[in-house]
Motif scaffolding. Sequence first.
Motif, PDB file in Angstrom:
ATOM      1  N   SER A   1      84.655  80.382  44.457  1.00 22.45           N
ATOM      2  CA  SER A   1      83.407  79.616  44.460  1.00 22.45           C
ATOM      3  C   SER A   1      83.020  79.342  43.018  1.00 22.45           C
ATOM      4  O   SER A   1      83.672  79.824  42.080  1.00 22.45           O
ATOM      5  CB  SER A   1      82.296  80.363  45.198  1.00 22.45           C
ATOM      6  OG  SER A   1      81.913  81.522  44.475  1.00 22.45           O
ATOM      7  N   TRP A   2      81.957  78.569  42.844  1.00 26.48           N
ATOM      8  CA  TRP A   2      81.485  78.211  41.516  1.00 26.48           C
ATOM      9  C   TRP A   2      79.967  78.352  41.455  1.00 26.48           C
ATOM     10  O   TRP A   2      79.264  78.133  42.447  1.00 26.48           O
ATOM     11  CB  TRP A   2      81.839  76.762  41.180  1.00 26.48           C
ATOM     12  CG  TRP A   2      83.304  76.530  41.011  1.00 26.48           C
ATOM     13  CD1 TRP A   2      84.032  76.614  39.866  1.00 26.48           C
ATOM     14  CD2 TRP A   2      84.236  76.159  42.046  1.00 26.48           C
ATOM     15  NE1 TRP A   2      85.350  76.334  40.103  1.00 26.48           N
ATOM     16  CE2 TRP A   2      85.505  76.051  41.448  1.00 26.48           C
ATOM     17  CE3 TRP A   2      84.127  75.903  43.421  1.00 26.48           C
ATOM     18  CZ2 TRP A   2      86.644  75.696  42.150  1.00 26.48           C
ATOM     19  CZ3 TRP A   2      85.242  75.566  44.135  1.00 26.48           C
ATOM     20  CH2 TRP A   2      86.496  75.464  43.502  1.00 26.48           C
ATOM     21  N   MET A   3      79.465  78.699  40.285  1.00 26.91           N
ATOM     22  CA  MET A   3      78.023  78.659  40.036  1.00 26.91           C
ATOM     23  C   MET A   3      77.601  77.186  40.013  1.00 26.91           C
ATOM     24  O   MET A   3      78.162  76.386  39.258  1.00 26.91           O
ATOM     25  CB  MET A   3      77.703  79.332  38.708  1.00 26.91           C
ATOM     26  CG  MET A   3      76.228  79.380  38.390  1.00 26.91           C
ATOM     27  SD  MET A   3      75.898  80.133  36.761  1.00 26.91           S
ATOM     28  CE  MET A   3      76.371  81.843  37.095  1.00 26.91           C
ATOM     29  N   SER A   4      76.624  76.820  40.842  1.00 29.28           N
ATOM     30  CA  SER A   4      76.258  75.412  40.947  1.00 29.28           C
ATOM     31  C   SER A   4      75.464  74.928  39.741  1.00 29.28           C
ATOM     32  O   SER A   4      75.492  73.752  39.412  1.00 29.28           O
ATOM     33  CB  SER A   4      75.461  75.153  42.223  1.00 29.28           C
ATOM     34  OG  SER A   4      74.240  75.860  42.204  1.00 29.28           O
ATOM     35  N   ARG A   5      74.729  75.823  39.099  1.00 29.02           N
ATOM     36  CA  ARG A   5      74.067  75.489  37.844  1.00 29.02           C
ATOM     37  C   ARG A   5      73.859  76.755  37.035  1.00 29.02           C
ATOM     38  O   ARG A   5      73.778  77.857  37.580  1.00 29.02           O
ATOM     39  CB  ARG A   5      72.759  74.735  38.068  1.00 29.02           C
ATOM     40  CG  ARG A   5      71.740  75.395  38.940  1.00 29.02           C
ATOM     41  CD  ARG A   5      70.509  74.505  39.091  1.00 29.02           C
ATOM     42  NE  ARG A   5      69.835  74.302  37.819  1.00 29.02           N
ATOM     43  CZ  ARG A   5      69.008  73.277  37.572  1.00 29.02           C
ATOM     44  NH1 ARG A   5      68.781  72.363  38.488  1.00 29.02           N
ATOM     45  NH2 ARG A   5      68.418  73.179  36.384  1.00 29.02           N
ATOM     46  N   VAL A   6      73.731  76.583  35.724  1.00 22.83           N
ATOM     47  CA  VAL A   6      73.795  77.733  34.832  1.00 22.83           C
ATOM     48  C   VAL A   6      72.562  78.632  34.930  1.00 22.83           C
ATOM     49  O   VAL A   6      72.628  79.801  34.556  1.00 22.83           O
ATOM     50  CB  VAL A   6      73.973  77.283  33.373  1.00 22.83           C
ATOM     51  CG1 VAL A   6      75.296  76.571  33.201  1.00 22.83           C
ATOM     52  CG2 VAL A   6      72.818  76.382  32.917  1.00 22.83           C
ATOM     53  N   ASP A   7      71.455  78.106  35.427  1.00 26.54           N
ATOM     54  CA  ASP A   7      70.222  78.889  35.408  1.00 26.54           C
ATOM     55  C   ASP A   7      69.844  79.460  36.770  1.00 26.54           C
ATOM     56  O   ASP A   7      68.715  79.907  36.958  1.00 26.54           O
ATOM     57  CB  ASP A   7      69.064  78.035  34.869  1.00 26.54           C
ATOM     58  CG  ASP A   7      68.894  76.721  35.618  1.00 26.54           C
ATOM     59  OD1 ASP A   7      69.731  76.413  36.481  1.00 26.54           O
ATOM     60  OD2 ASP A   7      67.917  76.001  35.333  1.00 26.54           O
ATOM     61  N   ARG A   8      70.761  79.454  37.746  1.00 25.12           N
ATOM     62  CA  ARG A   8      70.477  80.034  39.053  1.00 25.12           C
ATOM     63  C   ARG A   8      71.646  80.899  39.491  1.00 25.12           C
ATOM     64  O   ARG A   8      72.800  80.467  39.453  1.00 25.12           O
ATOM     65  CB  ARG A   8      70.234  78.941  40.102  1.00 25.12           C
ATOM     66  CG  ARG A   8      68.921  78.200  39.906  1.00 25.12           C
ATOM     67  CD  ARG A   8      68.660  77.252  41.051  1.00 25.12           C
ATOM     68  NE  ARG A   8      67.558  76.361  40.731  1.00 25.12           N
ATOM     69  CZ  ARG A   8      67.315  75.228  41.362  1.00 25.12           C
ATOM     70  NH1 ARG A   8      68.112  74.844  42.346  1.00 25.12           N
ATOM     71  NH2 ARG A   8      66.290  74.472  41.029  1.00 25.12           N
ATOM     72  N   PRO A   9      71.379  82.104  39.971  1.00 28.30           N
ATOM     73  CA  PRO A   9      72.477  82.986  40.368  1.00 28.30           C
ATOM     74  C   PRO A   9      73.085  82.633  41.720  1.00 28.30           C
ATOM     75  O   PRO A   9      74.207  83.050  42.013  1.00 28.30           O
ATOM     76  CB  PRO A   9      71.805  84.368  40.437  1.00 28.30           C
ATOM     77  CG  PRO A   9      70.368  84.069  40.738  1.00 28.30           C
ATOM     78  CD  PRO A   9      70.059  82.785  40.023  1.00 28.30           C
ATOM     79  N   ALA A  10      72.369  81.889  42.550  1.00 26.40           N
ATOM     80  CA  ALA A  10      72.852  81.616  43.903  1.00 26.40           C
ATOM     81  C   ALA A  10      74.120  80.780  43.878  1.00 26.40           C
ATOM     82  O   ALA A  10      74.283  79.883  43.040  1.00 26.40           O
ATOM     83  CB  ALA A  10      71.771  80.906  44.712  1.00 26.40           C
TER      84      ALA A  10
END
Length: 429
Positions: free
Chosen positions: A182-191
């Motif tokens: 999976s991938w982090m969808s944006r740098v400022d959210r852990p979900a």
Amino acid sequence: MTSAPAARAEECAAGALDWLLHTALATPDGGLSWPTRPSEPEFNPVLYSGTAGVALAMLEGLRHFDDERYAEAALRGARSVATAVDEGWEISSLYFGLAGMAFALHTVDRQLGDRACGAAARRALDRVRSRFDGTRWAPQFELLSGNAGIALAALEIGDSELALLAVEPYLRAAESTPHGVSWMSRVDRPARLHHLSHGTLGVAYALASVGRATGRADLLELALAGTADVVARNEAGPTGFLVPHSDPQDRPDRIERYSYGWCHGPAGDAQAFRHLHALTGDPAWTALGERCWHTVTRSGLPNRLRPGFWDNNGRCCGTAGVLALACDRLAERGDPPGFADTLAGDLLARATADRTGVRWSNTEHRRTPSALEPLTGWAMGNAGIARELLRYARIRGGGEPGYAVDWPDHQPVAVSAARPSAPSRPASP
């Protein structure tokens, strides 16, 4: 003979295009611009909610009705989008930035023969390329706002070099999970988000597309690993398919754990599986699509079962996006038309019509009054809804089942008959 459902949908879509023509704003360069909402007439050139998406809806109207008003509106809309490119629009993404604007401009050139639009599309992609930092273009790292969407736009326009530049960072950023990646969808959210718009399936869609187009087996392999992670999260048992919005749940105070539409639910997941079947021929993807459809058709939509359950008519998050999949299935699988008729009928019943045309209001149950102002664009407004109603009308009337414009993240329907060509027009000087 045109069927009664087709005739009603066609009439409503024509009214929706009329309303868009009524809300258009003339620009100093001789173009047209559509704001997100008519009460706030701010210039908005983007694909998701503004002029680029409306211009493409006008091409759908041109193809369906052969009415030159729509050709003129598409060209004038593209002119204002080209101006935004040259004025340095700051966002680069597919749905909110230059990549999507380039796709719209390229399409207007291809269908209407306007070379100035084609040149503006190339300038837009050049600017996108110049902004790449080696990994990403924005805090987002997904389809709507990040690398995946830029890759799909570049591929559609014929720039495979930029498409590869956009997807190769996913090789480095992939995070191993028990069932895939999976991938982090944006740098400022852990979900970690899972679905098409902001999550793993959107990234996988782009990786698979670019991998197949460029002969990069490693990209297709990574796409399959990402998809395997999402499939392993299914909570609907062996006959259905329902994956949570995100893990850990992103903004649980505002976002439902489960949705059913294109953006974060099985209606969109099924589109990813359609795409993988088209690329690989593996029948397992078709079986997963059937499980998605099983869940969608038994979820209760388009009924508003409770506040917040199904409050959107639009293409991104609402009924029109589900209708898109229903029409794909009518064309490819010969489904009975009952559920598509229900979806289209719900859109017609919720439309507001007057002398200015037809439009739709979405709902926000946390506000009083809850009815929101009608919007113009593809995602939540008239452009996206009109586009789907026109295709539904063609299919139910026995006509050709494709769109005038195939979007980069929607696998074209697999039909044996050749699609009719766009009207022939002389190239602009």
